[in-house]
Design a protein around this motif. Structure first.
Motif, PDB file in Angstrom:
ATOM      1  N   MET A   1       5.321  77.992 -10.030  1.00  0.00           N
ATOM      2  CA  MET A   1       6.759  77.961  -9.905  1.00  0.00           C
ATOM      3  C   MET A   1       7.200  77.644  -8.489  1.00  0.00           C
ATOM      4  SD  MET A   1       8.330  80.896 -12.243  1.00  0.00           S
ATOM      5  CE  MET A   1       7.560  81.330 -13.762  1.00  0.00           C
ATOM      6  N   SER A   2       6.293  77.614  -7.556  1.00  0.00           N
ATOM      7  CA  SER A   2       6.676  77.260  -6.202  1.00  0.00           C
ATOM      8  C   SER A   2       6.651  75.749  -6.042  1.00  0.00           C
ATOM      9  CB  SER A   2       5.745  77.921  -5.197  1.00  0.00           C
ATOM     10  OG  SER A   2       4.433  77.428  -5.367  1.00  0.00           O
ATOM     11  N   SER A   3       7.253  75.295  -4.962  1.00  0.00           N
ATOM     12  CA  SER A   3       7.352  73.866  -4.752  1.00  0.00           C
ATOM     13  C   SER A   3       6.798  73.487  -3.401  1.00  0.00           C
ATOM     14  CB  SER A   3       8.821  73.440  -4.841  1.00  0.00           C
ATOM     15  OG  SER A   3       8.942  72.095  -4.465  1.00  0.00           O
ATOM     16  N   SER A   4       6.074  72.357  -3.368  1.00  0.00           N
ATOM     17  CA  SER A   4       5.574  71.852  -2.099  1.00  0.00           C
ATOM     18  C   SER A   4       6.377  70.633  -1.655  1.00  0.00           C
ATOM     19  CB  SER A   4       4.089  71.505  -2.242  1.00  0.00           C
ATOM     20  OG  SER A   4       3.928  70.509  -3.234  1.00  0.00           O
ATOM     21  N   LEU A   5       7.482  70.356  -2.322  1.00  0.00           N
ATOM     22  CA  LEU A   5       8.327  69.221  -1.955  1.00  0.00           C
ATOM     23  C   LEU A   5       9.030  69.465  -0.626  1.00  0.00           C
ATOM     24  CD1 LEU A   5      10.207  68.256  -5.252  1.00  0.00           C
ATOM     25  CD2 LEU A   5       8.313  67.071  -4.195  1.00  0.00           C
ATOM     26  N   HIS A   6       9.225  68.398   0.102  1.00  0.00           N
ATOM     27  CA  HIS A   6      10.052  68.447   1.314  1.00  0.00           C
ATOM     28  C   HIS A   6      11.469  68.824   0.884  1.00  0.00           C
ATOM     29  CE1 HIS A   6      12.471  66.876   4.635  1.00  0.00           C
ATOM     30  NE2 HIS A   6      11.384  67.065   5.378  1.00  0.00           N
ATOM     31  N   PRO A   7      12.208  69.579   1.692  1.00  0.00           N
ATOM     32  CA  PRO A   7      13.554  70.016   1.291  1.00  0.00           C
ATOM     33  C   PRO A   7      14.490  68.876   0.854  1.00  0.00           C
ATOM     34  CG  PRO A   7      12.856  71.230   3.221  1.00  0.00           C
ATOM     35  CD  PRO A   7      11.807  70.191   2.973  1.00  0.00           C
ATOM     36  N   ILE A   8      14.428  67.726   1.505  1.00  0.00           N
ATOM     37  CA  ILE A   8      15.289  66.599   1.111  1.00  0.00           C
ATOM     38  C   ILE A   8      14.871  66.065  -0.261  1.00  0.00           C
ATOM     39  CG2 ILE A   8      16.001  64.242   1.689  1.00  0.00           C
ATOM     40  CD1 ILE A   8      17.246  66.431   3.484  1.00  0.00           C
ATOM     41  N   GLU A   9      13.564  65.996  -0.506  1.00  0.00           N
ATOM     42  CA  GLU A   9      13.080  65.565  -1.825  1.00  0.00           C
ATOM     43  C   GLU A   9      13.507  66.558  -2.895  1.00  0.00           C
ATOM     44  OE1 GLU A   9       8.899  65.337  -1.099  1.00  0.00           O
ATOM     45  OE2 GLU A   9       8.997  63.239  -0.464  1.00  0.00           O
ATOM     46  N   ARG A  10      13.490  67.838  -2.565  1.00  0.00           N
ATOM     47  CA  ARG A  10      13.902  68.874  -3.516  1.00  0.00           C
ATOM     48  C   ARG A  10      15.380  68.733  -3.867  1.00  0.00           C
ATOM     49  NH1 ARG A  10      11.668  74.269  -4.685  1.00  0.00           N
ATOM     50  NH2 ARG A  10      12.624  74.678  -6.683  1.00  0.00           N
ATOM     51  N   LEU A  11      16.230  68.436  -2.861  1.00  0.00           N
ATOM     52  CA  LEU A  11      17.658  68.213  -3.118  1.00  0.00           C
ATOM     53  C   LEU A  11      17.862  67.000  -4.015  1.00  0.00           C
ATOM     54  CD1 LEU A  11      19.161  68.922   0.423  1.00  0.00           C
ATOM     55  CD2 LEU A  11      19.182  70.417  -1.578  1.00  0.00           C
ATOM     56  N   ARG A  12      17.126  65.933  -3.751  1.00  0.00           N
ATOM     57  CA  ARG A  12      17.220  64.730  -4.597  1.00  0.00           C
ATOM     58  C   ARG A  12      16.802  65.049  -6.033  1.00  0.00           C
ATOM     59  NH1 ARG A  12      14.676  60.768  -0.159  1.00  0.00           N
ATOM     60  NH2 ARG A  12      16.612  60.259   0.920  1.00  0.00           N
ATOM     61  N   GLU A  13      15.746  65.848  -6.170  1.00  0.00           N
ATOM     62  CA  GLU A  13      15.287  66.247  -7.496  1.00  0.00           C
ATOM     63  C   GLU A  13      16.372  67.062  -8.213  1.00  0.00           C
ATOM     64  OE1 GLU A  13      11.065  67.637  -8.926  1.00  0.00           O
ATOM     65  OE2 GLU A  13      12.146  69.374  -8.081  1.00  0.00           O
ATOM     66  N   ASP A  14      17.039  67.951  -7.473  1.00  0.00           N
ATOM     67  CA  ASP A  14      18.126  68.749  -8.051  1.00  0.00           C
ATOM     68  C   ASP A  14      19.256  67.856  -8.563  1.00  0.00           C
ATOM     69  OD1 ASP A  14      16.818  71.128  -7.408  1.00  0.00           O
ATOM     70  OD2 ASP A  14      17.890  71.338  -5.509  1.00  0.00           O
ATOM     71  N   LEU A  15      19.641  66.870  -7.773  1.00  0.00           N
ATOM     72  CA  LEU A  15      20.715  65.963  -8.168  1.00  0.00           C
ATOM     73  C   LEU A  15      20.307  65.142  -9.394  1.00  0.00           C
ATOM     74  CD1 LEU A  15      21.833  64.802  -4.617  1.00  0.00           C
ATOM     75  CD2 LEU A  15      23.009  66.432  -6.113  1.00  0.00           C
ATOM     76  N   ALA A  16      19.072  64.661  -9.410  1.00  0.00           N
ATOM     77  CA  ALA A  16      18.575  63.898 -10.560  1.00  0.00           C
ATOM     78  C   ALA A  16      18.529  64.767 -11.812  1.00  0.00           C
ATOM     79  CB  ALA A  16      17.191  63.328 -10.246  1.00  0.00           C
ATOM     80  N   THR A  17      18.160  66.035 -11.650  1.00  0.00           N
ATOM     81  CA  THR A  17      18.119  66.965 -12.788  1.00  0.00           C
ATOM     82  C   THR A  17      19.512  67.162 -13.367  1.00  0.00           C
ATOM     83  OG1 THR A  17      16.176  68.095 -11.911  1.00  0.00           O
ATOM     84  CG2 THR A  17      17.525  69.323 -13.488  1.00  0.00           C
ATOM     85  N   ALA A  18      20.496  67.329 -12.496  1.00  0.00           N
ATOM     86  CA  ALA A  18      21.875  67.496 -12.967  1.00  0.00           C
ATOM     87  C   ALA A  18      22.343  66.261 -13.728  1.00  0.00           C
ATOM     88  CB  ALA A  18      22.801  67.785 -11.792  1.00  0.00           C
ATOM     89  N   LYS A  19      22.012  65.084 -13.211  1.00  0.00           N
ATOM     90  CA  LYS A  19      22.391  63.844 -13.905  1.00  0.00           C
ATOM     91  C   LYS A  19      21.727  63.753 -15.273  1.00  0.00           C
ATOM     92  CE  LYS A  19      23.301  60.922  -9.906  1.00  0.00           C
ATOM     93  NZ  LYS A  19      22.822  59.759  -9.134  1.00  0.00           N
ATOM     94  N   LEU A  20      20.483  64.173 -15.355  1.00  0.00           N
ATOM     95  CA  LEU A  20      19.749  64.130 -16.614  1.00  0.00           C
ATOM     96  C   LEU A  20      20.309  65.137 -17.625  1.00  0.00           C
ATOM     97  CD1 LEU A  20      17.251  63.086 -18.211  1.00  0.00           C
ATOM     98  CD2 LEU A  20      15.996  65.000 -17.212  1.00  0.00           C
ATOM     99  N   CYS A  21      20.647  66.328 -17.158  1.00  0.00           N
ATOM    100  CA  CYS A  21      21.069  67.403 -18.059  1.00  0.00           C
ATOM    101  C   CYS A  21      22.547  67.359 -18.431  1.00  0.00           C
ATOM    102  CB  CYS A  21      20.765  68.756 -17.423  1.00  0.00           C
ATOM    103  SG  CYS A  21      19.011  69.105 -17.279  1.00  0.00           S
ATOM    104  N   ASP A  22      23.380  66.752 -17.602  1.00  0.00           N
ATOM    105  CA  ASP A  22      24.821  66.768 -17.844  1.00  0.00           C
ATOM    106  C   ASP A  22      25.350  65.350 -18.029  1.00  0.00           C
ATOM    107  OD1 ASP A  22      27.513  67.182 -17.992  1.00  0.00           O
ATOM    108  OD2 ASP A  22      27.703  68.197 -16.062  1.00  0.00           O
ATOM    109  N   PRO A  23      25.690  64.981 -19.259  1.00  0.00           N
ATOM    110  CA  PRO A  23      26.197  63.627 -19.493  1.00  0.00           C
ATOM    111  C   PRO A  23      27.540  63.362 -18.807  1.00  0.00           C
ATOM    112  CG  PRO A  23      26.295  64.936 -21.500  1.00  0.00           C
ATOM    113  CD  PRO A  23      25.596  65.767 -20.482  1.00  0.00           C
ATOM    114  N   ALA A  24      28.229  64.405 -18.355  1.00  0.00           N
ATOM    115  CA  ALA A  24      29.511  64.227 -17.664  1.00  0.00           C
ATOM    116  C   ALA A  24      29.329  63.936 -16.171  1.00  0.00           C
ATOM    117  CB  ALA A  24      30.377  65.468 -17.833  1.00  0.00           C
TER     118      ALA A  24
END
Length: 193
Positions: A1-24
């Motif tokens: 459950m931990s992440s080795s991603l760089h903080p900027i990569e983690r933020l990008r992943e968060d934004l991509a996840t929101a786009k994937l999960c929320d059609p709005a």
């Protein structure tokens, strides 16, 4: 459950996840500025880092500020995996000993809470790829298996195997059909209470 991603990569992943999960979702800027679920997750990462370093009072105080700002209460002791998304979010509560896997989605009004005042593990463990519908309550040290879906307003007090559908009060688990979109399941009338 931990992440080795760089903080900027983690933020990008968060934004991509929101786009994937929320059609709005329309743009990364809109998501970054206007999504309280994402703000709560970002706040949790900071407070959790302080919590595990024994700055517990500061972590709890910070988590309360995040709660006031977002309407989402995530205890800094909770462990959260990658690509976690909270849609709408108002009224979400995640307890101290909760463990949330990767690719989990919660809707508004979800409680991952306890049922006892005893110490130790007292909150749920949510497996990878689980979706939890609006208003659902998952209570106690139960485990929800990977790939499961918890229907809106269900009350879960028992473990559920992987790839389950959980509906009702108290929720009963049943096997899930293969290749079913979890988001559609959570809004289908036959799965609602």
């Amino acid at each position: 459950m931990s992440s080795s991603l760089h903080p900027i990569e983690r933020l990008r992943e968060d934004l991509a996840t929101a786009k994937l999960c929320d059609p709005a979702a329309r743009s990364s800027l809109e998501i970054a500025l206007l999504y309280p679920g994402l703000h709560a997750i970002w706040g949790h990462r900071l407070w959790h880092a302080l919590w595990v370093r024994d700055f517990r009072f500061v972590a709890r105080a910070g988590s309360q500020i995040t709660r006031w700002l977002t309407g989402i209460e995530i205890h800094p002791g909770a462990t959260i995996g990658r690509r976690f998304f909270i849609d709408h979010g108002m009224g979400v509560v995640v307890g101290e000993t909760a463990e949330i896997g990767d690719d989990v989605m919660l809707y508004h009004g979800v409680t991952l809470g306890g049922r006892t005042r005893n110490g130790g593990k007292r909150h749920p463990t949510i497996g990878d790829g689980v979706a939890v519908g609006a208003g659902a309550k998952v209570l106690g040290p139960v485990t929800i298996g990977a790939g499961s879906a918890v229907g809106a307003n269900a009350v879960v007090t028992r473990d559920a195997p992987a790839d389950s559908i959980l509906v009702g009060i108290p929720a009963k688990a049943r096997a899930r059909s293969e290749n079913v979109d979890k988001r559609k399941l959570l809004t289908t009338p036959e799965y609602m209470i």
